[in-house]
Scaffold this motif. Structure first.
Motif, short mmCIF file in Angstrom:
data_model
loop_
_atom_site.label_atom_id
_atom_site.label_comp_id
_atom_site.label_asym_id
_atom_site.label_seq_id
_atom_site.Cartn_x
_atom_site.Cartn_y
_atom_site.Cartn_z
N GLY A 247 7.60 -26.56 -27.05
CA GLY A 247 8.49 -27.38 -27.86
C GLY A 247 8.85 -28.69 -27.17
O GLY A 247 8.90 -29.75 -27.80
N ILE A 248 9.07 -28.61 -25.85
CA ILE A 248 9.37 -29.83 -25.07
C ILE A 248 8.16 -30.75 -25.06
O ILE A 248 8.29 -31.98 -25.25
N PHE A 249 6.97 -30.17 -24.86
CA PHE A 249 5.74 -30.98 -24.85
C PHE A 249 5.56 -31.69 -26.19
O PHE A 249 5.19 -32.87 -26.23
N ILE A 250 5.80 -30.98 -27.29
CA ILE A 250 5.63 -31.57 -28.62
C ILE A 250 6.63 -32.70 -28.84
O ILE A 250 6.29 -33.75 -29.42
N ASN A 251 7.87 -32.52 -28.35
CA ASN A 251 8.88 -33.58 -28.49
C ASN A 251 8.50 -34.83 -27.69
O ASN A 251 8.69 -35.95 -28.17
N PHE A 252 7.97 -34.62 -26.47
CA PHE A 252 7.50 -35.76 -25.68
C PHE A 252 6.33 -36.45 -26.38
O PHE A 252 6.24 -37.68 -26.40
#
Length: 265
Positions: A247-252
């Motif tokens: 989820g963090i990777f997708i937000n970045f």
């Protein structure tokens, strides 16, 4: 004795024992033979596609295990799987905000852009390019939509890096295979869920969002359990942690797409 025109190897028979090249004859260029090859190629691809998608949807983690163990012929290659799932996702969810922020949300004074606000940057673009606000919105949405599709593959190495925490001595290429197929599963299942939920008598965004999140978690948990041969308890705990990182990777990634798209206006 024949000489292969591809690798210059000397061999007997119709196929080179060094590179597999076939000896060409006039019959290879007949209409019947060409049509037969075309039908065979399409049929073979269709059967591989169906077989691949069935095991992806029904048995998370198994396809990655089979490919890593050397069972590859019956299935599509991981990158082929990703390309097909990526295309399907963006055909049916072209307006999704999962991998980008549409202009109607991004062109907001609360978003920052290199020391200024996005809305101030948009105002500068409108003035310099002599464009209306609506025209800038349209250009941004077009650029961000295309970029979010074409650059999506860069997420895969980041997802694969999570696997290193589980099994450090495994080749990174094997982690990449699992990540590629898992991400493809996610795109495919999200597309299927979208098609189902949008055709409900009373469509609601939560009817899509909640199942999509659950599918992401369950598929990742099962993929860890089967691919890395871990216990169910470990797989659940690490699976939830892994989904948090994804989820963090997708937000970045989404933020990166937003910034690049605005910069290209």
């Amino acid at each position: 004795m024949n000489i292969c025109k591809n690798c210059q190897n000397k061999f007997s028979g119709n196929y080179c024992n060094n590179c597999g090249e076939k000896i060409i004859s006039d019959e290879d260029f007949s209409i019947t033979n060409i049509l037969s090859q075309a039908v065979g190629a399409i049929t073979n691809f269709d059967s591989k596609l169906i077989r691949t998608f069935q095991i992806m949807v029904n048995n998370p983690g198994i396809l990655s295990s089979k490919i890593v163990s050397g069972i590859r012929v019956p299935f599509l290659k991981p990158f082929q799987i990703f390309v097909i799932c990526n295309v399907l996702f963006f055909i049916f969810l072209s307006d999704t905000d999962l991998f980008r922020t549409p202009a109607k949300w991004f062109f907001n004074e609360n978003f920052q852009y290199f020391g200024t606000t996005v809305i101030d940057k948009v105002s500068i673009i409108m003035r310099n390019e002599n464009l209306s606000f609506t025209e800038v919105q349209s250009k941004y949405d077009s650029i961000s939509s295309n970029l979010s599709k074409s650059l999506l593959i860069i997420l895969i190495p980041f997802i694969a890096s999570i696997g290193i925490m589980i099994k450090r001595n495994l080749q990174f290429g094997k982690h990449l295979i699992l990540a590629t197929i898992y991400f493809s599963q996610l795109l495919l299942c999200t597309t299927i869920l979208y098609l189902i939920t949008t055709n409900l008598p009373v469509p609601n965004k939560w009817f899509f969002t909640v199942p999509a999140v659950l599918v992401a978690i369950v598929y990742y948990v099962l993929s860890i359990k089967k691919f890395y041969n871990k216990s169910l308890l470990f797989s659940i705990a690490f699976g939830i942690f892994g989904i948090f990182l994804i989820g963090i990777f997708i937000n970045f990634y989404r933020s990166l797409i937003n910034i690049i798209s605005l910069s290209l206006l």
